[in-house]
Structures are given as structure tokens and as C-alpha cells.
Enzyme design. Sequence first.
Site, PDB file in Angstrom:
ATOM      1  N   CYS A 415      77.389 136.790  81.042  1.00 14.17           N
ATOM      2  CA  CYS A 415      78.224 136.603  79.847  1.00 14.17           C
ATOM      3  C   CYS A 415      77.401 136.085  78.674  1.00 14.17           C
ATOM      4  CB  CYS A 415      79.388 135.661  80.134  1.00 14.17           C
ATOM      5  SG  CYS A 415      80.555 136.281  81.354  1.00 14.17           S
ATOM      6  N   ASN A 416      76.162 136.546  78.565  1.00 13.71           N
ATOM      7  CA  ASN A 416      75.291 136.143  77.457  1.00 13.71           C
ATOM      8  C   ASN A 416      74.449 137.346  77.050  1.00 13.71           C
ATOM      9  OD1 ASN A 416      73.406 135.007  75.685  1.00 13.71           O
ATOM     10  ND2 ASN A 416      73.370 133.057  76.787  1.00 13.71           N
TER      11      ASN A 416
END
Length: 830
Positions: A415-416
Site C-alpha cells: 500500500c505504498n
Amino acid sequence: MDFQKLCTFDTFNQLWSHYGYGEKLQDVIEQEFTRIKGITYLDHAATTLYPESLVRDYFQDISRNVYGNPHSHNPSSRLTHDTVERVRYRVLQHFNATPEEYSVIFTSGCTAALKLVAESFPWRPQTESEAGSRFCYLTDSHTSVVGIRGLASVRGAVALPVSPQEVENRSKREAQGEDVICHTPHLFCYPAQSNFSGRKYPLNHVRGIQARRLYPACGHQGRWFVLLDAASHVSCSPLNLQECPADFIPISFYKMFGFPTGLGALLVHNNAAGILKKTYFGGGTAAAYLSGEDYYVQAANISDRFEDGTVSFLDIIAVNHGFEALHRITGGMHNIQQHTFGLARYTYMLLSSLCHGNGRPVAQIYTEGQFESPSTQGAILNFNLKDSHGQIIGYSQVDRMASLYNIHVRTGCFCNTGACQSFLGITNQQMRRNLQAGHVCGDSIDLVDGQPTGSVRVSFGYMSTHEDCQKFLNFVVECFVEKPVTVDQVRLERLKTATATSQGVNEDPPIQITNGDLCKVDKEKEKPTEESLKVSHREAYTLTNIYIYPIKSCGAYEVHDWPVGPLGLLYDRSWMVVNGNGVCLSQKREPRLCLIRPHVHLPSNKMHLQASGMDTISVPLENNTQMHTSHRVCQSKVCGDRVQTVDCGDEAASWLSDFLGQPCRLIRQSPDFTRDMKKKPCGAATSTSLSLVNEAQYLMINRASVELIQKLMSSRQDDSEGDQLLDTQNVISRFRANLVIAGVEPFEEDNWPHLIIGNTRFVVAGQCGRCQMIGVDQETGTKTKEPLMSLSAHRNGKFTFGVYLTHQLPEGSTTASVLSAGSLIQPHSS
């Protein structure tokens, strides 16, 4: 050097000296984490593991206590409210902040906290006269931070991604200061620690942005607010908000404790809270509203204002047990940081030096530095493995093989996307092509055209061991290294000699406790003046009894001559008992408190605790030097007021827990803590300082009033109930007064504005409202409906009995007055 020798604990100990928490770490694992036997868990950045004692203590807590909805006002609801408020303080204490500086808003997690800021921030669109708001975020940010962009853009703000290099490279030497002309609000978000690589960003960026010295704040007028995403950082590192006073700090508790899940918090600086504006309002957030027209007044309390509906109070109670377990097992976040960084650094050094038989490196490590210091690097290691030809091995293959070895890792982009693109060299165009090729976030497509779409992440927690590192490294060697195994000795030696210090973020500094100066008492009893002997009635009023209650809600200690200190009668309500969650226990919740008999012995400087069936123990009257260093400072609440206290140690806690049958501790008010009376009495010259009393320094009752209530009880007695008539002394003891006087008329004391006892003037501060606690027999601990029923009948539904007093010592006096039973009283009627 043989790689297996590098994997030994002796090698680890040579590279890093901080390991474990005093006792043997393996013993902690066997006691607290028996369920992970045979598992190598290396996904602590996703969620850490909870110790078994946390869950066990939590279930004992909720099995023993009745926790009601905190929006009600019954006893079970008040217990919940007080416990939740205690946890709020515990959260702030963990981050070295105070309720005067920050408010804690409980949410369902870090993402919900970020969304709350996004929805409430006063985004301004650009106008002809003023620039619009800017939402700026570090490209190395979690999806939930970047997601603020969608809402900010819709409301007219300009979204600006900022690379980590730009923040300082494009800064200005001088701070721009507060913009007095332009008040446009802007928001800058950045992570305290990257959830992708574990890189720690400078916490002084907070002040640099707020002062408009760093980019992008230095190039845009207006007021800049900082949101510090601390979710990844606080799992293994201390965070001191005195050093980085960010405006908004979102966290998730499962990353810290492993349990509870589904609970987080937004810490809001009180100076910034006023800018947040809500549109929706739910239960508990309104001071008042009308359903028939558009009228709504928000709650004054910041936390109440933003917690729509009933908070997840049982989960919040679990947080308190999380803090207790964390502190008991590890001793604090500084120890955790040292331990976990050491494991990550050791794994990095060996993995980055590991080579195939042909000399090619086994791993591509994604990091900015070389794990020099825990102040710049967290306990996260991100990498991709390579074959002997230098080609990337897809992360899905690594993940599947790791699962066969019962090694739990995380793979993908975490999630980055920003950090993933930066480290893996993926352009925006390639990201779009990957999507067209069928790759979406979270799937197992790890290579597109031979290029990686993500990576492998291992992360450590406070219960991780050297054996975890050893098993992981052996797994890599066994499954992915072409034999013979070789080591890049030059690189390894260079890393060994690199200075690995623990400079940077330190554990929250302990709060210093200093001894309070007690007033000296004249041994020679003060003689009343001629004026004080004058009485306003034909019959004299006298002080018949003096009681102190050294421990709040415990038994009375009757004295004849007793000094008056700055807070009232010396040592009256200086201590109190709190439950396992740090919430004050009273006889409403635990009536057996009255069976604990404290005796204050001034010559020996000790308070003796006595109870039936228990050995007598002693507690020092004054805080000594040893207490300052060995007993922790804590905070509790008394009648809604926060009070700073000092824990009195394990012996008293064990004694009380054994007698009361539940975990509890004895705490005392810190001598350097000042708590003022909420309402200044009419006629009082200065503010009035309080001990751990509820409302005022003294409570006074009139024997004539007691006798009237006793007669009413007799007339109301129903023989069928079998109740015994309470004698006068029994009724007096139930009202738990400090001063008992012999008056003339019942309840005449209600109309006295002030009175003089001996040579001390007292101001009447109001009537005392009574509760079901006066139904507790102070000799047996049993509960009855009287005298509350008779009191209500006589006073037309009111429950007031007795009056509160505050003293007025002579100005500049260095000696305390002494109150003596038998002293004459001069009342003044209004």
C-alpha cells in the site's frame, strides 16, 4: 568465513549488544507466545502479535466488571466512562504529551483517523484575491494518506506530491514565520517511518514545515498544518510529541499490541482542533440540536465532538491492558527499538553480503542507508532475491516457498506505490502498462516483462528472536542460493566497522517528581482568641469529632488534635485505590474498601494499613528519593479532574489486591501537583488547592441533622423487612464527614456563609450532594437503602446533607493551624 558461523548468536552479539529485556527472551516466548512454536513470524509491520497475558487479563477484566454504555449515567456506565478517559491519558502519556496539549479521538483505525482529517479540514478553493489550500504529501506515503487527495481536490485544494529529497533541498535558510496576511490553511503529510523500507524521516520536519522553512511550505503563504503518519513508527519506536508537536497524528493499536484490532486514534493538537469542521453529527457529539429546524451546537469537548455514536469501549479497555503488558514485558519503547533494530541490522548485514557460488549478490536491498542507527532506520527490511544470473526472483515464488517453511513474510507494494516505484524504478507509464497486463494491487503477478512489480518485506517485533533471523537466512540459502555459498567479505567488514549508534529518538524522558514542602505544626496548641469564643446563639456550638480518610473511600481515622495543611487536614485523601485499568475505586463499586483501616502515625512517618485477616503493612507518609526513581508517575481522575499521582509500589498493590480480590494499586497525589477547586467559594480570597477529595477541602455535618434523619428512618421502618434501626454513630460514619459539630437546629449549617473553629476561619463552599454510597455500612461493608430514602423524603427529592468548607489560613503563615475536638465554633448566619 563460513556462513553458518555468521548465523550464530555469538556473531550477532558482536555486531549489536542490545538483545532482549533483562530476563531470558526464550522464557518470555514460552510464557507469552506459545502459539507461535514452529512459526517464524516476520510480518510485524502488518500487525504484531499479542502476548497471552494481555488477552487473559483483558477477559478477566470484562468478566469481573460490568461495563455499560458510556453515554448513560448509571454506575456501570460511569465505570466505562472513567476507564475510557483513563486510557486516553495513557495514550498521551505514552507519547509524552498531556491533555492540555493534545486530545485523543478514538477511531476504527489509522485510515479512519486520516479520513476524519480529510473530511474535516477547511479546504479553500482559489479566489481572485487569495490562493487556495494545498494538500502536500511525501511520495513515500501509505495509500490512506494519498487518498486524502481525492477529497481535497473536490473541495478546490491543489494536491502536490513531494519527493523526500525536495523537502530539504528546496528549503530556505530562514523560517518564514506565521503569515499575518494570508490565513489560507494548508496540510502537509509525511510518515515518521516508511512502511515500505523502514526509513525514518526527520521528526524536526514538523517544526520546519510549521515555520515555513522547509519545502513546500516555504514557497506558499498561509498557515501550514502537519499530519505525521505514525502508524508504522510507533510499533517499535518511541515518539516524543514534545520534540515534534505535529497537529494531527493517526495511529492503529494493533500495530503496537496485536490486540485489539479495529481500533485506532487521531491525536489532535488542541491548538489545531478548532479548524476542523464537521458536517455530519452522530450520537454523543452534540451539545444541543433541533430535529425540526437546522439548529446544532457541537460538543465542547474535542473528543466528544468527533466520536460519532458509542465508541468501541470494550476494545478501548483492552488498550490499557496492551500498555500494561508492553511495559511489563519490555520495560518501554526504547528497549523495543534497540532490540528490533539490532535484529533488522544483523539480517541486513548478512543478507546484503550473501552471494551465489559465482560471486553474484543474492539480494537487492531497498534502503536509503546501511542500517547505521535506529534513529534513521526502523525494524523493516525490504528486498528482492536474485538468481545466479542476476535476474529478479518473483516475490510470489519467495512467498510460496516461505510458507512451506512456515515463515510468514509480506509481499507486494505494501500500500505504498510511491516508494515501490522509487526503489524498483517503475515509471508511471510502466505502472499503467502493468495494469493493462492484468496486474492489480494485492495480486500474485510479481513480474511483468521480467521486471518486478513488488518486493518482499520482513519486519520484526519486540518478541522476535535471533532464531527468527537464523531460520530466515537459512531458508534463503537453502532455497535460492546457488552453491557453494559465498560471502562478500569486503562489504561485510565495512558494515561491521560502520558506527551503529542508538542516537536519535529516545525513550520518553521520565517525569521528575520533587518533594512537596509540608507545613510545620506548632507543638503548642493554639489558644482561641476572645473573639472566637463569642457565639451567636445562646447555646455554644462545638466540634465534637475530627476524622481523616487517608485513603479515599477507605475507613476513617478519628483524631483529637490534627494539623491543617495547605490542602486541608493533613494526609486527608492523599491516597486512593485504583483498579487494574487505573480507574479510582470507590465504595459505590467496591464497598469492602470501608473495611480497610488506615492509621497515620506521624512520629514514625508511616501509614499502617489494617484489615481483618490481613497482616499489617506500612506505607511511608512522604515520597522518598527511592520512590522517585522506582515508582512510576501516573494519572487518574477525581470528579472529572485529572490528578497526577505516584504509584506506591508492589507490596501495597499486592496487599490490596489480595484483600479486595481484584487487581488494584495504591497511588498518592504527587506533592508538586496542584489541583484547584472548580468553583471559588463566595468570600474566598484566593484559589483553593485540593487533595484527592471530590469537591472541597472539608466536609462538615451537624449532629442535630443526623438525629433528625435517624428519627425519620425510625418512623419509616417496615418491620417486615427486618431492618435494624441504625444508631447515631452508624449514621454519622456513613456520611464520612471530616468535621462533626454539635449544633442547635437541624440543617441550619446550610445557611452559614462562614464559621470560625478555634482560630481558623472556614468558608462554606456549598451543600454536599449524596449518592448511594451512604447506604454502605462502614463497619460491615453491606449495603442498605437507608439513610438515602429518608433523606430524599425529608428534602423533597434532594439528596444534600452536610456542607463543604474551605479554610482561610493567615496570609504568609509558615505554620499550620491545629484543629482540636472540643473547640468552640462561631457560626455566621446569612
